[in-house]
Design a protein around this motif. Sequence first.
Motif, mmCIF file in Angstrom:
data_model
loop_
_atom_site.group_PDB
_atom_site.id
_atom_site.type_symbol
_atom_site.label_atom_id
_atom_site.label_comp_id
_atom_site.label_asym_id
_atom_site.label_seq_id
_atom_site.Cartn_x
_atom_site.Cartn_y
_atom_site.Cartn_z
ATOM 1 N N LEU A 181 -7.293 12.289 -2.178
ATOM 2 C CA LEU A 181 -6.904 12.433 -3.582
ATOM 3 C C LEU A 181 -5.810 11.455 -3.971
ATOM 4 O O LEU A 181 -5.763 10.997 -5.112
ATOM 5 N N SER A 182 -4.929 11.111 -3.033
ATOM 6 C CA SER A 182 -3.868 10.159 -3.365
ATOM 7 C C SER A 182 -4.445 8.772 -3.628
ATOM 8 O O SER A 182 -3.882 7.996 -4.391
ATOM 9 N N VAL A 183 -5.586 8.464 -3.007
ATOM 10 C CA VAL A 183 -6.221 7.159 -3.193
ATOM 11 C C VAL A 183 -7.147 7.148 -4.401
ATOM 12 O O VAL A 183 -7.119 6.238 -5.208
ATOM 13 N N MET A 184 -7.982 8.174 -4.554
ATOM 14 C CA MET A 184 -9.004 8.128 -5.596
ATOM 15 C C MET A 184 -8.939 9.271 -6.584
ATOM 16 O O MET A 184 -9.842 9.445 -7.382
ATOM 17 N N GLY A 185 -7.866 10.029 -6.554
ATOM 18 C CA GLY A 185 -7.753 11.179 -7.439
ATOM 19 C C GLY A 185 -7.348 10.797 -8.849
ATOM 20 O O GLY A 185 -7.033 9.652 -9.144
ATOM 21 N N GLY A 186 -7.388 11.763 -9.715
ATOM 22 C CA GLY A 186 -7.043 11.544 -11.108
ATOM 23 C C GLY A 186 -8.276 11.621 -11.983
ATOM 24 O O GLY A 186 -9.381 11.870 -11.508
ATOM 25 N N MET A 236 0.846 -1.180 0.000
ATOM 26 C CA MET A 236 0.000 0.000 0.000
ATOM 27 C C MET A 236 0.891 1.242 0.000
ATOM 28 O O MET A 236 1.909 1.285 0.669
ATOM 29 N N ARG A 237 0.470 2.242 -0.716
ATOM 30 C CA ARG A 237 1.288 3.436 -0.854
ATOM 31 C C ARG A 237 1.262 4.275 0.410
ATOM 32 O O ARG A 237 0.380 4.157 1.237
ATOM 33 N N ARG A 238 2.267 5.110 0.563
ATOM 34 C CA ARG A 238 2.387 5.991 1.728
ATOM 35 C C ARG A 238 1.262 7.007 1.744
ATOM 36 O O ARG A 238 0.982 7.645 0.752
ATOM 37 N N LEU A 239 0.616 7.179 2.898
ATOM 38 C CA LEU A 239 -0.533 8.054 2.961
ATOM 39 C C LEU A 239 -0.269 9.396 3.623
ATOM 40 O O LEU A 239 -1.081 10.286 3.523
ATOM 41 N N ASN A 240 0.844 9.536 4.324
ATOM 42 C CA ASN A 240 1.085 10.830 4.954
ATOM 43 C C ASN A 240 1.645 11.792 3.921
ATOM 44 O O ASN A 240 2.784 11.723 3.536
ATOM 45 N N GLY A 241 0.795 12.683 3.486
ATOM 46 C CA GLY A 241 1.160 13.619 2.433
ATOM 47 C C GLY A 241 2.022 14.746 2.940
ATOM 48 O O GLY A 241 2.323 14.866 4.124
ATOM 49 N N LYS A 242 2.402 15.595 2.038
ATOM 50 C CA LYS A 242 3.264 16.730 2.364
ATOM 51 C C LYS A 242 2.558 17.753 3.230
ATOM 52 O O LYS A 242 3.156 18.370 4.099
ATOM 53 N N SER A 243 1.260 17.934 2.990
ATOM 54 C CA SER A 243 0.536 18.983 3.701
ATOM 55 C C SER A 243 -0.059 18.516 5.022
ATOM 56 O O SER A 243 -0.402 19.337 5.866
ATOM 57 N N GLY A 244 -0.202 17.199 5.200
ATOM 58 C CA GLY A 244 -0.837 16.693 6.401
ATOM 59 C C GLY A 244 -2.348 16.812 6.346
ATOM 60 O O GLY A 244 -3.035 16.584 7.332
ATOM 61 N N GLU A 255 -4.119 0.113 -8.972
ATOM 62 C CA GLU A 255 -3.889 1.062 -7.878
ATOM 63 C C GLU A 255 -5.050 1.059 -6.894
ATOM 64 O O GLU A 255 -4.836 1.126 -5.673
ATOM 65 N N LEU A 256 -6.270 0.981 -7.396
ATOM 66 C CA LEU A 256 -7.434 0.934 -6.509
ATOM 67 C C LEU A 256 -7.468 -0.365 -5.711
ATOM 68 O O LEU A 256 -7.836 -0.370 -4.531
ATOM 69 N N GLU A 257 -7.047 -1.455 -6.329
ATOM 70 C CA GLU A 257 -6.979 -2.723 -5.612
ATOM 71 C C GLU A 257 -5.902 -2.667 -4.528
ATOM 72 O O GLU A 257 -6.130 -3.089 -3.389
ATOM 73 N N GLU A 258 -4.760 -2.119 -4.865
ATOM 74 C CA GLU A 258 -3.663 -1.987 -3.908
ATOM 75 C C GLU A 258 -4.074 -1.132 -2.708
ATOM 76 O O GLU A 258 -3.667 -1.395 -1.575
ATOM 77 N N ALA A 259 -4.911 -0.140 -2.949
ATOM 78 C CA ALA A 259 -5.360 0.756 -1.880
ATOM 79 C C ALA A 259 -6.489 0.141 -1.051
ATOM 80 O O ALA A 259 -6.920 0.734 -0.059
ATOM 81 N N LEU A 289 -14.800 -0.543 2.195
ATOM 82 C CA LEU A 289 -14.118 0.759 2.233
ATOM 83 C C LEU A 289 -14.414 1.551 0.965
ATOM 84 O O LEU A 289 -14.671 2.753 1.011
ATOM 85 N N GLY A 290 -14.416 0.877 -0.177
ATOM 86 C CA GLY A 290 -14.749 1.534 -1.437
ATOM 87 C C GLY A 290 -16.191 2.007 -1.462
ATOM 88 O O GLY A 290 -16.496 3.091 -1.965
ATOM 89 N N GLN A 291 -17.090 1.213 -0.900
ATOM 90 C CA GLN A 291 -18.497 1.601 -0.850
ATOM 91 C C GLN A 291 -18.705 2.843 0.005
ATOM 92 O O GLN A 291 -19.631 3.612 -0.231
#
Length: 114
Positions: A16-21, A1-9, A59-63, A85-87
């Motif tokens: 957006l890191s999970v479902m953005g784009g 799973m990708r890192r979730l602590n963003g730059k801004s906190g 990516e969505l599966e990984e998240a 979680l997706g629901q």
Amino acid sequence: MRRLNGKSGCAVEVTLSVMGGTWKPVILFHLLKGRMRFSELGRAIPSVTQRMMTLQLRELEEAGIITRTVHAEVPPRVDYELTPLGQSLEPVLVAMREWGSHYSTHVSTDTGTG
């Protein structure tokens, strides 16, 4: 799973890191209807390339937002569906749809193209 602590906190950045784009929210919106095969998603979203669809689904599966089920058939059948979680993203996705509809109407009214 990708890192979730963003730059801004900011939690919005995490969302957006999970479902953005461009494609992830559209894919998720279609999966709100229930389980879909890869080909069904492709028909529902004809402007996305097969490669991009595959990448976004991975990516969505990984998240942990969707599950991928491979059925042992010939030819192989692969289904995608939202996890619990997706629901939980349903209110967010519906709000995005409603805002987009409102914005489209507003912009076309303001520019006189409506």
